[in-house]
Design a protein around this motif. Structure first.
Motif, PDB file in Angstrom:
ATOM      1  N   LEU A  83     -30.731   2.591 -28.396  1.00  0.00           N
ATOM      2  CA  LEU A  83     -29.908   3.312 -29.229  1.00  0.00           C
ATOM      3  C   LEU A  83     -28.615   2.060 -29.767  1.00  0.00           C
ATOM      4  O   LEU A  83     -28.502   2.168 -30.787  1.00  0.00           O
ATOM      5  N   ILE A  84     -28.201   1.539 -28.935  1.00  0.00           N
ATOM      6  CA  ILE A  84     -27.205   0.511 -29.086  1.00  0.00           C
ATOM      7  C   ILE A  84     -27.773  -0.821 -28.534  1.00  0.00           C
ATOM      8  O   ILE A  84     -27.343  -1.424 -27.411  1.00  0.00           O
ATOM      9  N   PRO A  85     -28.407  -1.209 -29.285  1.00  0.00           N
ATOM     10  CA  PRO A  85     -29.185  -2.658 -28.783  1.00  0.00           C
ATOM     11  C   PRO A  85     -28.548  -3.800 -28.836  1.00  0.00           C
ATOM     12  O   PRO A  85     -27.559  -4.083 -29.665  1.00  0.00           O
ATOM     13  N   ASN A  86     -28.434  -4.594 -27.519  1.00  0.00           N
ATOM     14  CA  ASN A  86     -27.725  -6.056 -27.747  1.00  0.00           C
ATOM     15  C   ASN A  86     -28.442  -7.233 -27.916  1.00  0.00           C
ATOM     16  O   ASN A  86     -27.906  -8.532 -27.863  1.00  0.00           O
ATOM     17  N   GLN A  87     -29.792  -7.220 -27.787  1.00  0.00           N
ATOM     18  CA  GLN A  87     -30.776  -7.965 -27.523  1.00  0.00           C
ATOM     19  C   GLN A  87     -31.301  -8.432 -29.088  1.00  0.00           C
ATOM     20  O   GLN A  87     -31.741  -7.534 -29.679  1.00  0.00           O
ATOM     21  N   GLY A  88     -31.028  -9.722 -29.749  1.00  0.00           N
ATOM     22  CA  GLY A  88     -31.636  -9.867 -30.996  1.00  0.00           C
ATOM     23  C   GLY A  88     -31.599 -11.474 -31.016  1.00  0.00           C
ATOM     24  O   GLY A  88     -31.374 -12.078 -30.232  1.00  0.00           O
ATOM     25  N   TYR A  89     -31.743 -11.825 -32.349  1.00  0.00           N
ATOM     26  CA  TYR A  89     -31.837 -13.389 -32.669  1.00  0.00           C
ATOM     27  C   TYR A  89     -30.891 -13.721 -33.825  1.00  0.00           C
ATOM     28  O   TYR A  89     -30.813 -12.985 -34.746  1.00  0.00           O
ATOM     29  N   GLN A  90     -30.491 -15.004 -33.948  1.00  0.00           N
ATOM     30  CA  GLN A  90     -29.653 -15.043 -35.033  1.00  0.00           C
ATOM     31  C   GLN A  90     -30.538 -16.051 -36.082  1.00  0.00           C
ATOM     32  O   GLN A  90     -31.129 -17.089 -35.632  1.00  0.00           O
ATOM     33  N   THR A  91     -30.498 -15.600 -37.316  1.00  0.00           N
ATOM     34  CA  THR A  91     -30.996 -16.464 -38.498  1.00  0.00           C
ATOM     35  C   THR A  91     -30.336 -17.676 -38.812  1.00  0.00           C
ATOM     36  O   THR A  91     -29.165 -17.896 -38.266  1.00  0.00           O
ATOM     37  N   ALA A  92     -30.989 -18.554 -39.526  1.00  0.00           N
ATOM     38  CA  ALA A  92     -30.265 -19.815 -39.894  1.00  0.00           C
ATOM     39  C   ALA A  92     -29.087 -19.609 -40.646  1.00  0.00           C
ATOM     40  O   ALA A  92     -28.020 -20.476 -40.870  1.00  0.00           O
ATOM     41  N   GLY A 180     -26.355  -2.807 -18.029  1.00  0.00           N
ATOM     42  CA  GLY A 180     -27.087  -4.267 -18.151  1.00  0.00           C
ATOM     43  C   GLY A 180     -27.238  -4.652 -19.507  1.00  0.00           C
ATOM     44  O   GLY A 180     -27.962  -3.895 -20.265  1.00  0.00           O
ATOM     45  N   PRO A 181     -27.282  -5.993 -19.787  1.00  0.00           N
ATOM     46  CA  PRO A 181     -27.711  -6.725 -21.051  1.00  0.00           C
ATOM     47  C   PRO A 181     -29.142  -6.664 -21.266  1.00  0.00           C
ATOM     48  O   PRO A 181     -29.612  -6.870 -22.364  1.00  0.00           O
ATOM     49  N   THR A 182     -29.956  -6.516 -20.091  1.00  0.00           N
ATOM     50  CA  THR A 182     -31.231  -6.554 -20.213  1.00  0.00           C
ATOM     51  C   THR A 182     -31.589  -5.615 -19.066  1.00  0.00           C
ATOM     52  O   THR A 182     -30.886  -5.109 -18.399  1.00  0.00           O
ATOM     53  N   THR A 183     -33.014  -5.419 -18.606  1.00  0.00           N
ATOM     54  CA  THR A 183     -33.518  -4.745 -17.725  1.00  0.00           C
ATOM     55  C   THR A 183     -33.778  -5.611 -16.564  1.00  0.00           C
ATOM     56  O   THR A 183     -34.198  -6.675 -16.739  1.00  0.00           O
ATOM     57  N   PHE A 252     -25.258 -10.229 -14.584  1.00  0.00           N
ATOM     58  CA  PHE A 252     -24.659  -9.122 -14.701  1.00  0.00           C
ATOM     59  C   PHE A 252     -25.645  -8.042 -14.459  1.00  0.00           C
ATOM     60  O   PHE A 252     -25.548  -7.026 -13.659  1.00  0.00           O
ATOM     61  N   THR A 253     -26.860  -8.005 -14.812  1.00  0.00           N
ATOM     62  CA  THR A 253     -28.022  -7.185 -14.680  1.00  0.00           C
ATOM     63  C   THR A 253     -28.235  -7.144 -13.023  1.00  0.00           C
ATOM     64  O   THR A 253     -28.615  -6.041 -12.511  1.00  0.00           O
ATOM     65  N   PHE A 254     -28.363  -8.367 -12.430  1.00  0.00           N
ATOM     66  CA  PHE A 254     -28.544  -8.366 -11.220  1.00  0.00           C
ATOM     67  C   PHE A 254     -27.528  -7.894 -10.440  1.00  0.00           C
ATOM     68  O   PHE A 254     -27.601  -7.160  -9.171  1.00  0.00           O
ATOM     69  N   MET A 255     -26.114  -7.851 -10.650  1.00  0.00           N
ATOM     70  CA  MET A 255     -25.139  -7.328 -10.030  1.00  0.00           C
ATOM     71  C   MET A 255     -25.078  -5.660 -10.230  1.00  0.00           C
ATOM     72  O   MET A 255     -25.025  -4.826  -9.324  1.00  0.00           O
ATOM     73  N   ALA A 256     -25.424  -5.203 -11.088  1.00  0.00           N
ATOM     74  CA  ALA A 256     -25.375  -3.974 -11.627  1.00  0.00           C
ATOM     75  C   ALA A 256     -26.522  -3.044 -10.759  1.00  0.00           C
ATOM     76  O   ALA A 256     -26.491  -2.262 -10.189  1.00  0.00           O
ATOM     77  N   ALA A 257     -27.792  -3.622 -10.833  1.00  0.00           N
ATOM     78  CA  ALA A 257     -28.991  -3.181  -9.813  1.00  0.00           C
ATOM     79  C   ALA A 257     -28.551  -3.162  -8.573  1.00  0.00           C
ATOM     80  O   ALA A 257     -29.079  -2.255  -7.700  1.00  0.00           O
ATOM     81  N   GLY A 258     -27.919  -4.345  -7.868  1.00  0.00           N
ATOM     82  CA  GLY A 258     -27.527  -4.493  -6.499  1.00  0.00           C
ATOM     83  C   GLY A 258     -26.447  -3.462  -6.096  1.00  0.00           C
ATOM     84  O   GLY A 258     -26.576  -3.056  -5.148  1.00  0.00           O
TER      85      GLY A 258
END
Length: 486
Positions: A83-92, A180-183, A252-258
């Motif tokens: 619902l609140i995604p943070n992964q994407g790409y930046q256009t030119a 996490g910013p990713t899974t 961060f993902t590593f720390m959250a899962a840990g």
């Protein structure tokens, strides 16, 4: 209710039935809060059940639970990455595509984190409201020793500081998938089966690349420009709040899962060790004699052994056995901590239990023919449980350090399962380089968590025992009365 029947004799359910409105109002508010994250709560329950099933030899029902977990992930919730995604790409042109409302990934991720922690504090406030309503509408006594305990804890700033740190750690562990910013699956465990989009400047179009390939181009090794530090983006437009590890995986993902692994090991170990210690404390205090002597000899034998060396030896000896494969080594660590820590708890509870066993109301209960189990459960346990809470809060930080230390030495939790000590070990060669974050950030977090649990333990101790902070109350009964409940 008859005129001769006191309020204390009326069961709680009857008191609620006589005045249901406050209870229904609180329940309605709780259901609204639960509905916001219903899918996440169901997912956590299913994950716990799946973990327990996988500990069994034949894994009965594991496939069905895994399918149910996937279905739970599809349930819409308010504070999820979907619902609140943070992964994407930046256009030119500099616009961000695929992120929440076109926000920069850092701000989209930060928004989700703030909302999750705000949600946790709202739950905390609602529990406090429920406690106040219970005191006002359903409790039979205007005052109990627990009221003084709560009031002293509310004014204990050091204990409150520890409580905030502990709460932040618990939220990090419980909401790790959303924070996490990713899974973990995409970035750590199976990076070559997942893809990420990025804008390729050379061909001036959007391209797909496996996460594993992107990780190889985002390593932090401190030399030759190979570093993705805290609060920065890699060459593929992926945001990393804590930077990346030496292999390019998100720290961060590593720390959250840990945090989930460390918390689970600590809590389960404390529950098992606390149960053993509490049961033995009441049994030895009640029967004394040979029972107490046998417990003393056994506990002294275990306490005479260096705990750290025992942990290292047991992890090395059982490292290649079937028990080491259960939940990536977590079950083995739980067994080791439970065996080595119960004597310390028992020693702490033995004194209060012996003190209570000599009280007049225990003798009165015996003379009225109450069974030993009833006496221990109703008259002794409420007065020793407070001490158990103190020592458990002080010990949990030590278990987290021990788990991290074993992982630092290459023992304990098996890779690729995230564990904080492994991050410190991987980043140790780069402490004096641009990749200092790999070891320093996990080290700071471990320090804060240990300080938090110790501060919380101090607060609980001072709240239960007024003499420990120079209170006016005197006498041993005041110290132990806080452990009881009305």
């Amino acid at each position: 209710m008859s005129e001769t029947q006191s309020d204390e004799e009326v069961p709680l359910r009857d008191r609620i039935a006589a005045n249901p409105r406050p209870a229904l109002q609180w329940l309605a508010g709780a259901l609204v809060l639960l509905a916001v994250e219903f899918g996440a709560f169901i997912g956590v329950i299913i994950q716990l059940a799946l973990t327990a099933v996988r500990l069994l030899p034949s894994n009965p029902g594991a496939a069905a639970l895994a399918s149910a977990g996937e279905a739970a992930e599809a349930i819409p919730t308010l504070l999820t990455r979907g619902l609140i995604p943070n992964q994407g790409y930046q256009t030119a042109s500099g616009e961000w595509m695929g992120t929440f409302l076109g926000l920069e990934p850092a701000y989209a991720w930060l928004l989700r984190v703030v909302l999750i922690y705000a949600y946790a504090f709202i739950w905390l406030g609602w529990f406090w409201v429920g406690y106040r309503w219970f005191r006002k509408h359903y409790r039979y006594a205007d005052w109990t020793p627990r009221d003084d305990v709560v009031d002293r804890l509310r004014s204990h700033r050091w204990g409150q500081f520890g409580f905030v740190l502990v709460l932040a750690f618990f939220v990090l562990a419980l909401f790790a998938p959303a924070l996490g910013p990713t899974t973990v699956d995409a970035n750590i465990q199976s990076p070559y089966t997942h893809y990420t989009k990025y804008y390729d400047d050379e061909i001036e179009s959007v391209s797909n690349v496996t996460v594993g390939t992107a990780n190889l181009g985002s390593t932090s090794q401190g030399a030759g420009g190979e570093n993705v530090g805290p609060w920065s983006y890699d060459d593929y437009g992926r945001f990393h709040p804590f930077g990346t590890l030496t292999d390019g995986k998100d720290l961060f993902t590593f720390m959250a899962a840990g945090a989930r692994i460390s918390l689970m090991i600590g809590l389960v170990s404390l529950m098992i060790a606390g149960f053993i210690a509490t049961a033995l404390a009441m049994l030895t205090a009640y029967y004394k004699g040979l029972a107490d002597l046998a417990a003393v000899i056994t506990s002294d034998s275990i306490q005479s052994l260096p705990v750290l060396l025992v942990l290292i030896l047991a992890s090395a000896v059982f490292g290649n056995t079937w028990i080491a494969n259960l939940y990536n080594g977590a079950v083995l660590l739980i067994a080791i901590f439970s065996v080595t820590y119960w004597p310390f708890f028992w020693r702490a509870l033995r004194g209060p239990a012996l003190q209570i066993s000599e009280q007049e109301w225990i003798d009165a209960a015996k003379s009225f023919g109450q069974k030993p189990r009833t006496i221990m459960q109703k008259h002794m346990f409420p007065y020793v449980v407070g001490y158990l809470l103190i020592y458990a809060s002080l010990t949990l930080g030590g278990i987290i350090i021990a788990v991290a230390g074993l992982s630092y030495l290459g023992l304990g939790i098996t890779p690729p399962t995230p564990e904080w000590g492994r991050a410190i070990s991987a980043g140790q060669p780069y402490v004096a380089t641009a990749s200092w974050h790999i070891s320093l950030i996990p080290g700071i977090m471990i320090t804060l968590i240990v300080v938090g649990f110790n501060a919380l333990g101090d607060g609980i101790r001072d709240a239960l025992d007024p003499q420990s902070e120079g209170g006016e109350e005197t006498g041993g009964e005041a110290a132990v009365a806080g452990g009881g409940g009305a």
